[in-house]
Design a protein around this motif. Structure first.
Motif, PDB file in Angstrom:
ATOM      1  N   ARG A   1       2.222   1.672  -3.463  1.00  0.00           N
ATOM      2  CA  ARG A   1       1.171   2.154  -4.370  1.00  0.00           C
ATOM      3  C   ARG A   1       0.950   3.656  -4.204  1.00  0.00           C
ATOM      4  O   ARG A   1       0.842   4.402  -5.192  1.00  0.00           O
ATOM      5  CB  ARG A   1      -0.128   1.396  -4.092  1.00  0.00           C
ATOM      6  CG  ARG A   1      -1.294   1.784  -4.990  1.00  0.00           C
ATOM      7  CD  ARG A   1      -2.578   1.193  -4.464  1.00  0.00           C
ATOM      8  NE  ARG A   1      -2.851   1.658  -3.104  1.00  0.00           N
ATOM      9  CZ  ARG A   1      -3.852   1.196  -2.348  1.00  0.00           C
ATOM     10  NH1 ARG A   1      -4.647   0.246  -2.822  1.00  0.00           N
ATOM     11  NH2 ARG A   1      -4.034   1.680  -1.130  1.00  0.00           N
ATOM     12  N   ASP A   2       0.898   4.131  -2.959  1.00  0.00           N
ATOM     13  CA  ASP A   2       0.669   5.559  -2.726  1.00  0.00           C
ATOM     14  C   ASP A   2       1.830   6.389  -3.277  1.00  0.00           C
ATOM     15  O   ASP A   2       1.617   7.455  -3.878  1.00  0.00           O
ATOM     16  CB  ASP A   2       0.507   5.813  -1.225  1.00  0.00           C
ATOM     17  CG  ASP A   2      -0.739   5.138  -0.661  1.00  0.00           C
ATOM     18  OD1 ASP A   2      -1.646   4.822  -1.454  1.00  0.00           O
ATOM     19  OD2 ASP A   2      -0.797   4.924   0.571  1.00  0.00           O
TER      20      ASP A   2
ATOM     21  N   LEU B   1      -0.932  -6.678  -4.362  1.00  0.00           N
ATOM     22  CA  LEU B   1      -1.758  -6.218  -3.250  1.00  0.00           C
ATOM     23  C   LEU B   1      -3.104  -6.943  -3.220  1.00  0.00           C
ATOM     24  O   LEU B   1      -3.565  -7.386  -2.161  1.00  0.00           O
ATOM     25  CB  LEU B   1      -1.971  -4.702  -3.357  1.00  0.00           C
ATOM     26  CG  LEU B   1      -2.771  -4.039  -2.241  1.00  0.00           C
ATOM     27  CD1 LEU B   1      -2.083  -4.243  -0.902  1.00  0.00           C
ATOM     28  CD2 LEU B   1      -2.956  -2.546  -2.528  1.00  0.00           C
TER      29      LEU B   1
ATOM     30  N   GLU C   1       0.831  -1.210   0.000  1.00  0.00           N
ATOM     31  CA  GLU C   1       0.000   0.000   0.000  1.00  0.00           C
ATOM     32  C   GLU C   1       0.865   1.259   0.000  1.00  0.00           C
ATOM     33  O   GLU C   1       0.541   2.250  -0.686  1.00  0.00           O
ATOM     34  CB  GLU C   1      -0.925  -0.018   1.210  1.00  0.00           C
ATOM     35  CG  GLU C   1      -2.062  -1.029   1.102  1.00  0.00           C
ATOM     36  CD  GLU C   1      -2.910  -1.070   2.352  1.00  0.00           C
ATOM     37  OE1 GLU C   1      -4.011  -1.644   2.293  1.00  0.00           O
ATOM     38  OE2 GLU C   1      -2.465  -0.539   3.394  1.00  0.00           O
TER      39      GLU C   1
END
Length: 319
Positions: free
Chosen positions: A167-168, A197, A164
């Motif tokens: 990804r951000d 993910l 995560e």
């Protein structure tokens, strides 16, 4: 152009390092919590407390809760199959469980029905279901297992947290991309991260479902007489007498049923026996045997008449 690509590669490398550090710290923190829980369980065991594998003994704290998968395999038998099955289904409903698999075979006429059930039971009602289901019939066997998957659960959570973060960060870089080539490269990396993910998220959901709902396989068999389950010698002796008598009754019933099923063949055999007997009697009537006490007269021997040469040789000769 080369400078931009170099800056982009450096930014991606920095994002991966930051995400890895974050995931490692989260994993280390969770692992430390897990080790602390294991130490607490050892202290409870040394202090004579109850087994920590039971659902009611699991810690209630969010970080201290153990992830344990409970499974059980139960075999029941009953002389009243319908009543036992209804009691088993009532146990499923009373404990808030749900039927994952069901299979029924056999017929009521032959009294050989056989049922297989796979029940998913809420972990807080696991023991209640085993107790209530075990009373539905005569229990022959009960096998239980408990698998602690806390470390696997923590590892998946750490991986998901790391992905995560990646990804951000990639989304931020995509927003700042100055060329199409940079944007395509970032989107390729983002697609790979998103795929991983989703995969880990699905695995975590499946694992969480197995932890939340225990799996119990139940086998129910219809029998004419219950299997002896005595422990002491008098109980086993009484069960042996009862089992012998029940076996004798079953043998008589089976013999009668076999004769009923084979009545056409028996009828043909009786008719053939009567016909053969009539033919034998007729044969004996037409060809009677001599009486046992009577014997045929022996044939008398008659000597042959002497020839001329024999008569001459028999006369005396005079000088």
């Amino acid at each position: 152009m080369k400078k931009r690509l170099s800056r982009l590669a450096a930014a991606l490398l920095a994002a991966a390092l930051l995400a890895g550090c974050g995931g490692s710290s989260a994993a280390n923190s969770s692992a430390a919590t897990y080790d602390m829980n294991l130490s607490q369980e050892a202290a409870v065991a040394e202090g004579g407390g109850e087994s920590s594998l039971m659902p009611e003994d699991v810690s209630t704290g969010e970080n201290a809760q153990q992830k344990i998968i409970y499974r059980a395999d139960m075999t029941l038998e009953s002389t009243d199959f319908d009543t036992a099955r209804d009691a088993l289904l009532a146990a499923v409903e009373d404990t808030g469980s749900w039927m994952e698999y069901s299979h029924l075979s056999g017929t009521a006429e032959d009294r050989d029905r056989y049922a297989n059930y796979t029940v998913r039971v809420p972990v807080e009602h696991y023991q209640d279901f085993l107790t209530q289901a075990g009373q539905a019939g005569s229990m022959l066997s009960l096998n239980e297992s408990a698998e602690n998957v806390t470390s696997t659960y923590i590892d998946m959570e750490a991986r998901i947290s790391s992905l995560e973060n990646q990804r951000d960060r990639l989304n931020e870089l995509a927003a700042k991309a100055e060329t199409t080539a940079d944007l395509l490269e970032i989107e390729s990396q983002l697609s790979d991260v998103q795929y991983q993910l989703e995969s880990y998220t699905q695995q975590l959901r499946n694992l969480d479902g197995q932890v939340t709902y225990s799996t119990v396989d139940v086998t129910l068999r219809e029998v004419s007489s219950l299997t002896p389950t005595g422990v002491t010698f008098p109980q086993r002796l009484a069960d042996a007498f009862a089992g012998g008598w029940n076996g004798f009754l079953l043998f008589i019933q089976g013999l009668i049923l076999a004769l009923v099923y084979l009545w056409p063949l028996l009828l043909i055999a009786v008719v053939a026996f009567v016909i053969i007997r009539m033919l034998v009697r007729r044969h004996r009537k037409n060809h009677p045997l001599p009486p046992k006490g009577s014997r045929p007269a022996p044939a008398q021997y008659t000597a042959p008449a002497p020839t001329q040469s024999e008569e001459d040789s028999s006369k005396p000769k005079y000088l």
